[in-house]
Motif scaffolding. Structure first.
Motif, PDB file in Angstrom:
ATOM      1  N   TRP A   9      -4.879  42.793  87.051  1.00 29.72           N
ATOM      2  CA  TRP A   9      -5.547  41.848  86.249  1.00 29.72           C
ATOM      3  C   TRP A   9      -7.083  41.344  87.784  1.00 29.72           C
ATOM      4  N   GLY A  10      -5.997  41.546  88.784  1.00 28.96           N
ATOM      5  CA  GLY A  10      -6.594  40.594  89.921  1.00 28.96           C
ATOM      6  C   GLY A  10      -8.358  42.178  90.304  1.00 28.96           C
ATOM      7  N   ALA A  11      -7.769  43.355  90.649  1.00 29.47           N
ATOM      8  CA  ALA A  11      -8.841  44.134  90.840  1.00 29.47           C
ATOM      9  C   ALA A  11      -9.845  44.386  90.203  1.00 29.47           C
ATOM     10  N   LEU A  12      -9.807  44.411  89.100  1.00 27.61           N
ATOM     11  CA  LEU A  12     -10.549  44.676  87.904  1.00 27.61           C
ATOM     12  C   LEU A  12     -11.087  43.833  86.955  1.00 27.61           C
ATOM     13  N   PHE A  13     -10.153  42.748  86.484  1.00 23.40           N
ATOM     14  CA  PHE A  13     -11.162  41.714  85.513  1.00 23.40           C
ATOM     15  C   PHE A  13     -11.719  40.151  86.806  1.00 23.40           C
ATOM     16  N   PHE A  14     -10.951  40.139  87.816  1.00 26.67           N
ATOM     17  CA  PHE A  14     -11.141  38.910  88.854  1.00 26.67           C
ATOM     18  C   PHE A  14     -12.364  39.428  89.820  1.00 26.67           C
ATOM     19  N   SER A  17      13.534  40.009  82.356  1.00 28.35           N
ATOM     20  CA  SER A  17      14.087  40.326  83.356  1.00 28.35           C
ATOM     21  C   SER A  17      15.670  40.598  83.273  1.00 28.35           C
ATOM     22  N   THR A  18      15.723  39.606  82.569  1.00 27.03           N
ATOM     23  CA  THR A  18      17.399  39.168  82.560  1.00 27.03           C
ATOM     24  C   THR A  18      17.489  40.532  81.524  1.00 27.03           C
ATOM     25  N   PHE A  19      17.553  40.488  80.597  1.00 31.29           N
ATOM     26  CA  PHE A  19      17.860  41.845  79.680  1.00 31.29           C
ATOM     27  C   PHE A  19      17.991  43.266  80.153  1.00 31.29           C
ATOM     28  N   ALA A  20      17.173  43.977  81.158  1.00 30.35           N
ATOM     29  CA  ALA A  20      17.188  44.351  81.401  1.00 30.35           C
ATOM     30  C   ALA A  20      17.916  44.927  82.471  1.00 30.35           C
ATOM     31  N   THR A  21      18.112  43.790  83.692  1.00 31.11           N
ATOM     32  CA  THR A  21      19.843  44.340  84.758  1.00 31.11           C
ATOM     33  C   THR A  21      20.504  44.274  83.904  1.00 31.11           C
ATOM     34  N   LEU A  22      20.789  43.273  82.891  1.00 29.12           N
ATOM     35  CA  LEU A  22      22.191  43.127  82.312  1.00 29.12           C
ATOM     36  C   LEU A  22      21.984  44.949  82.048  1.00 29.12           C
ATOM     37  N   HIS A  23      21.875  44.764  81.021  1.00 30.38           N
ATOM     38  CA  HIS A  23      21.869  46.720  80.672  1.00 30.38           C
ATOM     39  C   HIS A  23      22.252  48.116  81.261  1.00 30.38           C
ATOM     40  N   LEU A  24      20.876  48.009  82.475  1.00 28.02           N
ATOM     41  CA  LEU A  24      20.537  48.509  83.673  1.00 28.02           C
ATOM     42  C   LEU A  24      21.474  48.763  85.294  1.00 28.02           C
ATOM     43  N   GLY A  25      21.932  47.437  85.286  1.00 32.30           N
ATOM     44  CA  GLY A  25      23.003  46.693  86.484  1.00 32.30           C
ATOM     45  C   GLY A  25      21.226  46.185  87.522  1.00 32.30           C
ATOM     46  N   GLN A  26      22.334  45.547  88.574  1.00 28.83           N
ATOM     47  CA  GLN A  26      21.356  44.620  89.837  1.00 28.83           C
ATOM     48  C   GLN A  26      20.642  45.968  90.298  1.00 28.83           C
ATOM     49  N   ALA A  27      21.259  46.906  90.761  1.00 27.44           N
ATOM     50  CA  ALA A  27      20.217  47.911  91.307  1.00 27.44           C
ATOM     51  C   ALA A  27      18.625  48.513  90.575  1.00 27.44           C
ATOM     52  N   VAL A  28      18.720  49.078  89.476  1.00 24.61           N
ATOM     53  CA  VAL A  28      17.760  49.289  88.853  1.00 24.61           C
ATOM     54  C   VAL A  28      16.726  48.025  87.928  1.00 24.61           C
ATOM     55  N   GLY A  29      17.888  47.805  87.483  1.00 27.02           N
ATOM     56  CA  GLY A  29      17.005  46.954  86.638  1.00 27.02           C
ATOM     57  C   GLY A  29      16.317  45.676  86.638  1.00 27.02           C
ATOM     58  N   TYR A  30      16.887  45.111  87.883  1.00 28.46           N
ATOM     59  CA  TYR A  30      15.396  44.437  88.494  1.00 28.46           C
ATOM     60  C   TYR A  30      14.515  45.078  89.567  1.00 28.46           C
ATOM     61  N   PRO A  31      15.233  45.965  90.479  1.00 24.90           N
ATOM     62  CA  PRO A  31      13.788  45.902  91.032  1.00 24.90           C
ATOM     63  C   PRO A  31      12.731  46.993  90.008  1.00 24.90           C
ATOM     64  N   LEU A  32      12.964  48.162  88.884  1.00 23.25           N
ATOM     65  CA  LEU A  32      12.266  48.108  87.770  1.00 23.25           C
ATOM     66  C   LEU A  32      11.561  46.666  86.990  1.00 23.25           C
ATOM     67  N   THR A  33      11.487  46.099  87.354  1.00 22.54           N
ATOM     68  CA  THR A  33      10.296  44.769  86.106  1.00 22.54           C
ATOM     69  C   THR A  33       9.941  44.082  87.740  1.00 22.54           C
ATOM     70  N   GLN A  34       9.415  44.367  88.455  1.00 22.82           N
ATOM     71  CA  GLN A  34       8.998  44.152  89.639  1.00 22.82           C
ATOM     72  C   GLN A  34       7.707  44.907  89.836  1.00 22.82           C
ATOM     73  N   THR A  35       7.770  45.816  88.630  1.00 27.79           N
ATOM     74  CA  THR A  35       6.395  46.652  89.164  1.00 27.79           C
ATOM     75  C   THR A  35       5.385  46.109  88.051  1.00 27.79           C
ATOM     76  N   CYS A  36       6.094  44.179  87.410  1.00 26.18           N
ATOM     77  CA  CYS A  36       4.618  43.906  87.545  1.00 26.18           C
ATOM     78  C   CYS A  36       3.815  43.979  88.487  1.00 26.18           C
ATOM     79  N   ILE A  37       3.715  43.673  89.232  1.00 26.92           N
ATOM     80  CA  ILE A  37       3.036  43.711  90.678  1.00 26.92           C
ATOM     81  C   ILE A  37       1.507  44.689  90.543  1.00 26.92           C
ATOM     82  N   VAL A  38       2.102  45.815  90.159  1.00 22.28           N
ATOM     83  CA  VAL A  38       1.178  46.733  88.857  1.00 22.28           C
ATOM     84  C   VAL A  38      -0.140  46.336  88.382  1.00 22.28           C
ATOM     85  N   VAL A  39       0.021  45.504  86.873  1.00 27.28           N
ATOM     86  CA  VAL A  39      -0.387  44.902  86.048  1.00 27.28           C
ATOM     87  C   VAL A  39      -0.754  43.802  86.470  1.00 27.28           C
TER      88      VAL A  39
END
Length: 155
Positions: free
Chosen positions: A119-124, A93-115
């Motif tokens: 896990w919660g829905a399908l596995f647990f 996420s640090t690399f994404a933010t460094l290369h894509l910028g604060q407004a794009v890189g970090y919010p895109l890393t928050q798609t981890c909520i889908v993963v």
């Protein structure tokens, strides 16, 4: 009560997580991206190592909640693996933010909520019933749609 308060605090603090990184990387704008990312992650890890024991002790002092049993022999390996995953994800996420910028890189890393949600829905099996699964599915589509739009039109 406490769950909502914890979620609000998490959103506020994690939403502000990359602000110090913004200033850190601005000061080192001429340096190689890898050295900037590693320098930030090293200080970030030091902060985590310093603060986490304090919060554990505060948690243990809450009068209405006894300290849970420390099952070190059972939880050491899963905890270590989780910590490794978290550290690698933070580095990415640090690399994404460094290369894509604060407004794009970090919010895109928050798609981890889908993963995590999958896990919660399908596995647990944490999401049960058609209405809840439908709401979760719509939420996933909104997150993915937002990520696609951000990727296309951000910056």
């Amino acid at each position: 009560g406490a769950g909502w308060l914890g979620a609000l605090g998490c959103g506020l603090l994690n939403g502000s997580l990359m602000v110090p990184f913004h200033y850190f990387s601005e000061e080192r704008s001429g340096q190689d991206g890898a050295s900037v990312g590693m320098g930030y992650i090293a200080t970030f890890a030091t902060g985590v190592a310093a603060v986490q024991p304090i919060f554990f002790l505060l948690y243990a002092r809450v009068p209405f909640r006894p300290l849970p049993p420390l099952l070190c022999s059972e939880l050491a390996l899963p905890g270590l693996i989780t910590g490794v995953f978290w550290a690698i994800g933070n580095f990415e996420s640090t690399f994404a933010t460094l290369h894509l910028g604060q407004a794009v890189g970090y919010p895109l890393t928050q798609t981890c909520i889908v993963v995590a949600g999958l896990w919660g829905a399908l596995f647990f099996g944490e999401i049960r019933g058609a209405p809840s699964l439908l709401l979760f599915s719509v939420s996933v589509l909104v997150i993915i749609g937002g990520a696609v739009l951000l990727g296309m039109y951000g910056k």
